[in-house]
Scaffold this motif. Sequence first.
Motif, PDB file in Angstrom:
ATOM      1  N   THR A  18      -3.238  11.461   4.106  1.00  0.00           N
ATOM      2  CA  THR A  18      -4.642  11.874   4.029  1.00  0.00           C
ATOM      3  C   THR A  18      -5.494  10.802   3.340  1.00  0.00           C
ATOM      4  O   THR A  18      -6.565  10.447   3.854  1.00  0.00           O
ATOM      5  N   PRO A  19      -5.062  10.239   2.190  1.00  0.00           N
ATOM      6  CA  PRO A  19      -5.828   9.143   1.589  1.00  0.00           C
ATOM      7  C   PRO A  19      -5.971   7.939   2.519  1.00  0.00           C
ATOM      8  O   PRO A  19      -7.010   7.273   2.528  1.00  0.00           O
ATOM      9  N   GLU A  69      -9.772  -9.821   6.476  1.00  0.00           N
ATOM     10  CA  GLU A  69      -9.052  -9.940   5.203  1.00  0.00           C
ATOM     11  C   GLU A  69      -9.766  -9.162   4.099  1.00  0.00           C
ATOM     12  O   GLU A  69      -9.132  -8.454   3.311  1.00  0.00           O
ATOM     13  N   ALA A  70     -11.093  -9.275   4.054  1.00  0.00           N
ATOM     14  CA  ALA A  70     -11.868  -8.563   3.036  1.00  0.00           C
ATOM     15  C   ALA A  70     -11.804  -7.054   3.258  1.00  0.00           C
ATOM     16  O   ALA A  70     -11.670  -6.275   2.306  1.00  0.00           O
ATOM     17  N   TYR A  75      -9.787  -1.694   1.838  1.00  0.00           N
ATOM     18  CA  TYR A  75      -9.048  -0.504   2.285  1.00  0.00           C
ATOM     19  C   TYR A  75      -7.842  -0.234   1.389  1.00  0.00           C
ATOM     20  O   TYR A  75      -7.623   0.898   0.942  1.00  0.00           O
ATOM     21  N   ARG A  76      -7.053  -1.260   1.109  1.00  0.00           N
ATOM     22  CA  ARG A  76      -5.852  -1.076   0.290  1.00  0.00           C
ATOM     23  C   ARG A  76      -6.199  -0.571  -1.106  1.00  0.00           C
ATOM     24  O   ARG A  76      -5.499   0.280  -1.663  1.00  0.00           O
ATOM     25  N   ALA A  77      -7.288  -1.085  -1.666  1.00  0.00           N
ATOM     26  CA  ALA A  77      -7.701  -0.647  -3.003  1.00  0.00           C
ATOM     27  C   ALA A  77      -8.125   0.819  -2.988  1.00  0.00           C
ATOM     28  O   ALA A  77      -7.759   1.597  -3.880  1.00  0.00           O
TER      29      ALA A  77
END
Length: 219
Positions: A18-19, A69-70, A75-77
Amino acid sequence: MLRALIFDFDGLILDTETPEVHAWQEMYAAYGQELDFAWVAYQIGRGAEQIVERPVDKLANLVPSLDKEAVEGDYRARRMSAILAEPIRPGVERLLAEAKAAGIRLCVASSSRHEWVDTHLSRLGLFDFFEFTCCADDVERAKPFPDLYLLALEKLGLDASEAMALEDSPNGSQAALDAGLMVVAVPNEVTRYLDLSHATAQFASMEEVTVEGLRELRG
Protein backbone atom coordinates in the motif's frame (compact mmCIF):
# COMPACT_ATOMS: atom_id res chain seq x y z
CA MET A 1 -2.05 -33.33 8.66
CA LEU A 2 -0.91 -29.71 8.78
CA ARG A 3 2.80 -29.63 9.62
CA ALA A 4 3.95 -26.28 8.21
CA LEU A 5 2.79 -22.81 7.21
CA ILE A 6 4.59 -20.91 4.48
CA PHE A 7 4.09 -17.14 4.71
CA ASP A 8 4.47 -14.52 2.05
CA PHE A 9 6.09 -11.33 3.39
CA ASP A 10 5.26 -8.13 1.50
CA GLY A 11 1.63 -7.19 1.96
CA LEU A 12 0.88 -10.12 4.27
CA ILE A 13 3.14 -9.81 7.32
CA LEU A 14 3.97 -6.15 6.73
CA ASP A 15 1.96 -4.05 4.30
CA THR A 16 4.74 -2.67 2.13
CA GLU A 17 2.50 -2.70 -0.95
CA THR A 18 0.00 0.00 0.00
CA PRO A 19 2.80 2.52 0.78
CA GLU A 20 4.42 1.60 -2.54
CA VAL A 21 1.24 2.27 -4.52
CA HIS A 22 0.50 5.48 -2.62
CA ALA A 23 4.06 6.75 -3.19
CA TRP A 24 3.78 6.20 -6.94
CA GLN A 25 0.34 7.81 -7.00
CA GLU A 26 1.88 10.88 -5.38
CA MET A 27 4.74 10.93 -7.88
CA TYR A 28 2.41 10.63 -10.86
CA ALA A 29 0.12 13.34 -9.48
CA ALA A 30 3.10 15.68 -9.08
CA TYR A 31 3.52 15.51 -12.86
CA GLY A 32 -0.19 15.84 -13.63
CA GLN A 33 -0.61 12.15 -14.39
CA GLU A 34 -2.77 9.39 -12.92
CA LEU A 35 -1.37 5.99 -12.03
CA ASP A 36 -3.30 3.13 -13.64
CA PHE A 37 -4.32 1.00 -10.65
CA ALA A 38 -5.13 -2.08 -12.75
CA TRP A 39 -1.64 -1.95 -14.27
CA VAL A 40 0.00 -1.65 -10.84
CA ALA A 41 -2.18 -4.41 -9.41
CA TYR A 42 -0.97 -6.79 -12.11
CA GLN A 43 2.60 -6.34 -10.81
CA ILE A 44 1.90 -6.96 -7.10
CA GLY A 45 3.52 -10.12 -5.79
CA ARG A 46 5.79 -10.53 -8.81
CA GLY A 47 9.54 -10.80 -8.63
CA ALA A 48 11.53 -7.89 -10.06
CA GLU A 49 12.56 -9.95 -13.09
CA GLN A 50 8.88 -10.67 -13.86
CA ILE A 51 7.92 -6.98 -14.07
CA VAL A 52 7.72 -5.92 -17.71
CA GLU A 53 7.69 -2.14 -17.18
CA ARG A 54 8.61 -0.18 -14.06
CA PRO A 55 6.37 2.68 -12.89
CA VAL A 56 9.17 5.20 -13.43
CA ASP A 57 9.58 4.05 -17.05
CA LYS A 58 5.85 4.30 -17.65
CA LEU A 59 5.87 7.83 -16.19
CA ALA A 60 8.85 8.75 -18.38
CA ASN A 61 6.84 7.75 -21.45
CA LEU A 62 4.15 10.22 -20.37
CA VAL A 63 6.61 12.96 -19.35
CA PRO A 64 9.58 12.89 -21.79
CA SER A 65 11.57 15.48 -19.81
CA LEU A 66 11.40 13.39 -16.63
CA ASP A 67 14.54 13.04 -14.51
CA LYS A 68 14.10 9.36 -13.72
CA GLU A 69 16.93 9.21 -11.19
CA ALA A 70 15.49 12.11 -9.18
CA VAL A 71 11.97 10.69 -9.33
CA GLU A 72 13.10 7.26 -8.18
CA GLY A 73 15.03 8.82 -5.30
CA ASP A 74 11.97 10.80 -4.20
CA TYR A 75 9.77 7.71 -4.55
CA ARG A 76 12.10 5.53 -2.47
CA ALA A 77 12.23 8.12 0.31
CA ARG A 78 8.43 8.46 0.40
CA ARG A 79 7.90 4.70 0.31
CA MET A 80 10.45 3.88 3.01
CA SER A 81 9.18 6.58 5.34
CA ALA A 82 5.67 5.13 5.06
CA ILE A 83 6.81 1.51 5.42
CA LEU A 84 8.79 2.24 8.58
CA ALA A 85 5.62 3.71 10.07
CA GLU A 86 3.59 0.59 9.21
CA PRO A 87 2.80 -1.82 12.05
CA ILE A 88 2.83 -5.59 11.68
CA ARG A 89 -0.51 -6.52 10.15
CA PRO A 90 -3.16 -7.31 12.79
CA GLY A 91 -3.28 -10.93 13.88
CA VAL A 92 0.12 -11.91 12.46
CA GLU A 93 2.04 -12.14 15.75
CA ARG A 94 -0.81 -14.00 17.43
CA LEU A 95 -1.02 -16.56 14.60
CA LEU A 96 2.76 -17.07 14.56
CA ALA A 97 2.84 -17.66 18.31
CA GLU A 98 -0.19 -19.95 18.14
CA ALA A 99 1.33 -22.02 15.33
CA LYS A 100 4.68 -22.24 17.09
CA ALA A 101 3.01 -23.43 20.29
CA ALA A 102 1.13 -26.07 18.29
CA GLY A 103 4.38 -27.44 16.84
CA ILE A 104 3.66 -26.19 13.33
CA ARG A 105 6.80 -25.27 11.41
CA LEU A 106 7.04 -21.79 9.90
CA CYS A 107 8.95 -20.31 6.98
CA VAL A 108 8.72 -17.47 4.45
CA ALA A 109 8.56 -17.54 0.64
CA SER A 110 8.96 -14.03 -0.78
CA SER A 111 9.57 -12.47 -4.19
CA SER A 112 11.72 -9.85 -2.47
CA ARG A 113 15.40 -10.35 -1.72
CA HIS A 114 16.91 -11.57 1.56
CA GLU A 115 18.31 -8.15 2.41
CA TRP A 116 14.79 -6.69 2.37
CA VAL A 117 12.85 -9.55 3.98
CA ASP A 118 15.34 -10.59 6.66
CA THR A 119 16.09 -7.00 7.66
CA HIS A 120 12.43 -6.13 8.15
CA LEU A 121 11.62 -9.38 9.96
CA SER A 122 14.50 -8.70 12.35
CA ARG A 123 13.45 -5.07 12.82
CA LEU A 124 9.92 -6.19 13.66
CA GLY A 125 11.09 -8.89 16.07
CA LEU A 126 9.63 -11.71 13.96
CA PHE A 127 12.70 -13.31 12.40
CA ASP A 128 13.12 -16.00 15.07
CA PHE A 129 9.61 -17.36 14.47
CA PHE A 130 10.77 -18.79 11.14
CA GLU A 131 13.07 -21.72 10.41
CA PHE A 132 14.25 -20.03 7.22
CA THR A 133 13.30 -17.57 4.51
CA CYS A 134 13.22 -18.36 0.79
CA CYS A 135 13.69 -15.21 -1.26
CA ALA A 136 14.08 -14.04 -4.85
CA ASP A 137 17.86 -14.39 -4.71
CA ASP A 138 17.46 -18.13 -3.96
CA VAL A 139 15.69 -19.02 -7.22
CA GLU A 140 15.87 -18.19 -10.92
CA ARG A 141 12.14 -17.43 -11.14
CA ALA A 142 10.16 -15.68 -8.42
CA LYS A 143 6.36 -15.50 -8.23
CA PRO A 144 4.04 -16.05 -10.07
CA PHE A 145 6.17 -19.13 -10.79
CA PRO A 146 6.07 -21.83 -8.08
CA ASP A 147 9.85 -22.07 -7.57
CA LEU A 148 9.94 -20.32 -4.17
CA TYR A 149 7.26 -22.57 -2.74
CA LEU A 150 8.85 -25.68 -4.20
CA LEU A 151 12.14 -24.67 -2.59
CA ALA A 152 10.42 -24.08 0.75
CA LEU A 153 8.83 -27.54 0.62
CA GLU A 154 12.18 -29.08 -0.28
CA LYS A 155 13.89 -27.38 2.67
CA LEU A 156 11.06 -28.43 4.99
CA GLY A 157 11.28 -31.99 3.69
CA LEU A 158 7.50 -32.07 3.40
CA ASP A 159 4.92 -32.86 0.77
CA ALA A 160 2.57 -30.07 -0.34
CA SER A 161 -0.28 -31.96 1.34
CA GLU A 162 1.39 -31.34 4.72
CA ALA A 163 1.65 -27.56 4.40
CA MET A 164 -0.38 -24.46 3.54
CA ALA A 165 0.54 -21.08 2.09
CA LEU A 166 -0.65 -17.69 3.29
CA GLU A 167 -0.73 -14.98 0.63
CA ASP A 168 -2.21 -11.57 -0.12
CA SER A 169 -1.99 -11.33 -3.92
CA PRO A 170 -3.21 -13.24 -7.00
CA ASN A 171 0.37 -13.70 -8.26
CA GLY A 172 1.54 -15.17 -4.97
CA SER A 173 -1.55 -17.34 -4.61
CA GLN A 174 -1.06 -18.76 -8.10
CA ALA A 175 2.57 -19.58 -7.31
CA ALA A 176 1.51 -21.53 -4.23
CA LEU A 177 -1.29 -23.35 -6.06
CA ASP A 178 1.09 -24.34 -8.84
CA ALA A 179 3.37 -25.84 -6.18
CA GLY A 180 0.44 -28.02 -5.09
CA LEU A 181 -0.33 -26.08 -1.92
CA MET A 182 -3.64 -25.00 -0.46
CA VAL A 183 -3.69 -21.21 -0.16
CA VAL A 184 -5.28 -18.91 2.38
CA ALA A 185 -5.56 -15.37 1.03
CA VAL A 186 -5.56 -12.39 3.40
CA PRO A 187 -5.55 -9.28 1.19
CA ASN A 188 -4.42 -5.82 2.25
CA GLU A 189 -5.79 -2.37 1.45
CA VAL A 190 -4.61 -2.63 -2.16
CA THR A 191 -5.01 -6.33 -2.98
CA ARG A 192 -8.52 -6.59 -1.54
CA TYR A 193 -9.73 -5.16 -4.86
CA LEU A 194 -8.10 -7.99 -6.83
CA ASP A 195 -9.53 -11.36 -7.79
CA LEU A 196 -8.47 -13.95 -5.21
CA SER A 197 -11.26 -16.41 -5.98
CA HIS A 198 -8.73 -19.11 -6.89
CA ALA A 199 -7.50 -19.27 -3.27
CA THR A 200 -8.67 -22.13 -1.06
CA ALA A 201 -10.09 -19.64 1.44
CA GLN A 202 -10.06 -15.88 1.91
CA PHE A 203 -10.19 -13.81 5.10
CA ALA A 204 -10.48 -10.06 5.58
CA SER A 205 -7.81 -10.05 8.30
CA MET A 206 -5.26 -12.38 9.84
CA GLU A 207 -7.20 -11.84 13.06
CA GLU A 208 -9.78 -14.23 11.60
CA VAL A 209 -7.20 -16.96 10.91
CA THR A 210 -6.56 -19.61 13.56
CA VAL A 211 -4.52 -22.80 13.68
CA GLU A 212 -7.70 -24.76 14.37
CA GLY A 213 -9.38 -23.23 11.33
CA LEU A 214 -6.37 -23.95 9.11
CA ARG A 215 -6.28 -27.55 10.29
CA GLU A 216 -9.95 -27.93 9.40
CA LEU A 217 -9.28 -26.52 5.92
CA ARG A 218 -6.28 -28.79 5.43
CA GLY A 219 -8.24 -31.82 6.62
